[in-house]
Design an enzyme around this catalytic site. Structure first.
Site, PDB file in Angstrom:
ATOM      1  N   LYS A  11       0.850  -1.207   0.000  1.00 25.67           N
ATOM      2  CA  LYS A  11       0.000   0.000   0.000  1.00 25.67           C
ATOM      3  C   LYS A  11       0.877   1.246   0.000  1.00 25.67           C
ATOM      4  O   LYS A  11       2.051   1.196   0.403  1.00 25.67           O
ATOM      5  CB  LYS A  11      -0.941   0.028   1.214  1.00 25.67           C
ATOM      6  N   ALA A 102       9.825  -0.340   4.617  1.00 28.91           N
ATOM      7  CA  ALA A 102       9.832   0.670   3.561  1.00 28.91           C
ATOM      8  C   ALA A 102       8.661   1.643   3.626  1.00 28.91           C
ATOM      9  O   ALA A 102       8.568   2.559   2.818  1.00 28.91           O
ATOM     10  CB  ALA A 102       9.822  -0.039   2.200  1.00 28.91           C
ATOM     11  N   ASP A 141      -2.036  -1.662  10.202  1.00 31.10           N
ATOM     12  CA  ASP A 141      -2.296  -1.669   8.757  1.00 31.10           C
ATOM     13  C   ASP A 141      -2.880  -3.000   8.264  1.00 31.10           C
ATOM     14  O   ASP A 141      -3.250  -3.103   7.090  1.00 31.10           O
ATOM     15  CB  ASP A 141      -0.982  -1.439   7.973  1.00 31.10           C
TER      16      ASP A 141
HETATM   17  O1  C5P Z   1       0.528  -1.089  14.560  1.00 28.68           O
HETATM   18  P1  C5P Z   1       1.954  -1.303  14.169  1.00 28.68           P
HETATM   19  O2  C5P Z   1       2.604  -2.420  14.928  1.00 28.68           O
HETATM   20  O3  C5P Z   1       2.147  -1.422  12.695  1.00 28.68           O
HETATM   21  O4  C5P Z   1       2.708   0.027  14.583  1.00 28.68           O
HETATM   22  C1  C5P Z   1       4.111   0.112  14.682  1.00 28.68           C
HETATM   23  C2  C5P Z   1       4.486   1.225  15.626  1.00 28.68           C
HETATM   24  O5  C5P Z   1       4.104   2.502  15.076  1.00 28.68           O
HETATM   25  C3  C5P Z   1       3.768   1.170  16.962  1.00 28.68           C
HETATM   26  O6  C5P Z   1       4.493   0.409  17.880  1.00 28.68           O
HETATM   27  C4  C5P Z   1       3.716   2.621  17.377  1.00 28.68           C
HETATM   28  O7  C5P Z   1       4.953   2.984  17.969  1.00 28.68           O
HETATM   29  C5  C5P Z   1       3.608   3.373  16.071  1.00 28.68           C
HETATM   30  N1  C5P Z   1       2.195   3.736  15.742  1.00 28.68           N
HETATM   31  C6  C5P Z   1       1.578   4.779  16.411  1.00 28.68           C
HETATM   32  N2  C5P Z   1       0.284   5.086  16.120  1.00 28.68           N
HETATM   33  C7  C5P Z   1      -0.402   4.405  15.182  1.00 28.68           C
HETATM   34  C8  C5P Z   1       0.210   3.350  14.469  1.00 28.68           C
HETATM   35  C9  C5P Z   1       1.519   3.033  14.777  1.00 28.68           C
HETATM   36  O8  C5P Z   1       2.184   5.433  17.268  1.00 28.68           O
HETATM   37  N3  C5P Z   1      -1.657   4.744  14.925  1.00 28.68           N
END
Ligand code: C5P
Length: 317
Positions: A11, A102, A141
């Site tokens: 995406k 990426a 995501d």
């Molecule tokens: O949800 P995901 O594991 O992909 O997110 C990776 C990191 O990005 C999280 O640990 C967080 O630190 C940050 N994040 C955030 N707010 C979001 C999505 C991600 O702070 N809405």
């Protein structure tokens, strides 16, 4: 069926606005997410031993529990122990085409494919929204990667409102092979630098997230106005990633100055930069021009296009 082969698209973010903090430690976001044709292939096969095995053609991708695809299979085994006992373990083979770390949701789309594939392999009959809900526990995501197409994403990024599909935009992606940006680092740094401007009042937080639905970029998507979309591209994380990675800033500037580029921006937490085009011919021409302007073998460039689907079954045996 004992095995499924799935297409797991990457995406890009056409829009990413950081609105404020959430009680769970994440950020409240307003985004527009778009699936693209660049995809990994995920092969899933039932195996007679009760374990999960991951193989990947990419040397940097871990095959243990730190791989989100592994964790997706583990989640399904935990949620559906009877099916796990009945069908046995799962072998997951990832043919990686999407660059790693990426900003293209490469890990999330692999996890989404595992959820969709195991649902079929174990004949669970889960609906798309049930799969999205399971996916949201793995990563912000993952639900979008299950659904795909074009969507507004709010909350952590897991609350989706589908938009009419955009299938007519050509995209060039540029990513330095050796450059990886941690999403957690990007959000943490943004909070440190800009946290004092976050909206704190919870009513205003919701109102701001809802405002994206009536914003100008959404209007351009609804009108299928590619030029309008390209002019309204926005990503708050550029404010921290571009100063920290001058190469990425330079790549963005090279794209911005090329004829035929409708708009350019970093995707997600980067470091991939994308540019949008009306035709494949223009996209291919600009790819060659960027290759000539930046004589660095570390820079990978891809031509792809926007697509209307998320995880798709390619074949089953
Ligand atoms: O949800 P995901 O594991 O992909 O997110 C990776 C990191 O990005 C999280 O640990 C967080 O630190 C940050 N994040 C955030 N707010 C979001 C999505 C991600 O702070 N809405």
């Amino acid at each position: 069926m004992h095995s499924y082969s799935l297409i797991a698209p990457a995406k890009i973010n056409l829009y990413l606005e950081i609105i404020g903090n959430r009680a769970d430690g994440y950020h409240e976001l307003a985004m527009i997410l778009q699936s693209i044709g660049l995809a990994d292939q995920i092969d899933l096969r039932s195996i007679s031993i009760d374990s999960i095995r991951v193989h990947c053609n990419h040397p940097q991708v871990p095959t243990d529990k730190s791989n989100l695809a592994y964790r997706a299979a583990e989640l399904m085994a935990r949620q559906f122990p009877e099916a796990f006992a009945k069908y046995g373990g799962v072998e997951i083979t990832v043919n990686k085409q999407i660059p790693v770390a990426a900003g293209l949701a490469g890990g999330s789309t692999n996890a989404a494919a595992v959820l969709v594939g195991i649902n079929l392999l174990w004949k669970l009959g889960l609906t798309q929204s049930e799969l999205e809900e399971l996916g949201s526990t793995l990563g912000s995501d993952v639900p979008f990667c299950v659904a795909g197409g074009t969507a507004i994403a709010t909350g952590r990024g897991e609350q989706l409102s589908p938009l009419p599909s955009l299938d007519n935009i050509y995209v060039v992606l540029g990513k330095y092979r050796s450059l990886e940006v941690s999403t957690a680092w990007a959000y943490k740094t943004y909070r440190e630098q800009f946290g004092n401007s976050y909206i704190r009042d919870s009513d205003n937080l919701v109102a701001r997230a809802n405002a994206v639905h009536s914003g100008t970029i959404v209007k351009a998507v609804l009108d299928k106005d590619v030029g309008g979309i390209a002019q309204k591209l926005h990503n708050d994380l550029e404010r921290v990633v571009l100063p920290a990675y001058p190469q990425v800033l330079q790549l963005r500037e090279v794209f911005a100055n090329k004829e035929g580029v409708l708009g350019t921006m970093m995707s997600g937490s980067g470091p991939t930069v994308f540019a949008l085009f009306e035709s494949q011919q223009q996209a291919e021409l600009v790819l060659l021009q960027v290759r000539e302007a930046i004589l660095d073998q570390d820079l990978e460039l891809f031509v792809t296009r926007t697509i209307t689907h998320g995880i798709k079954v390619a074949s089953s045996v």
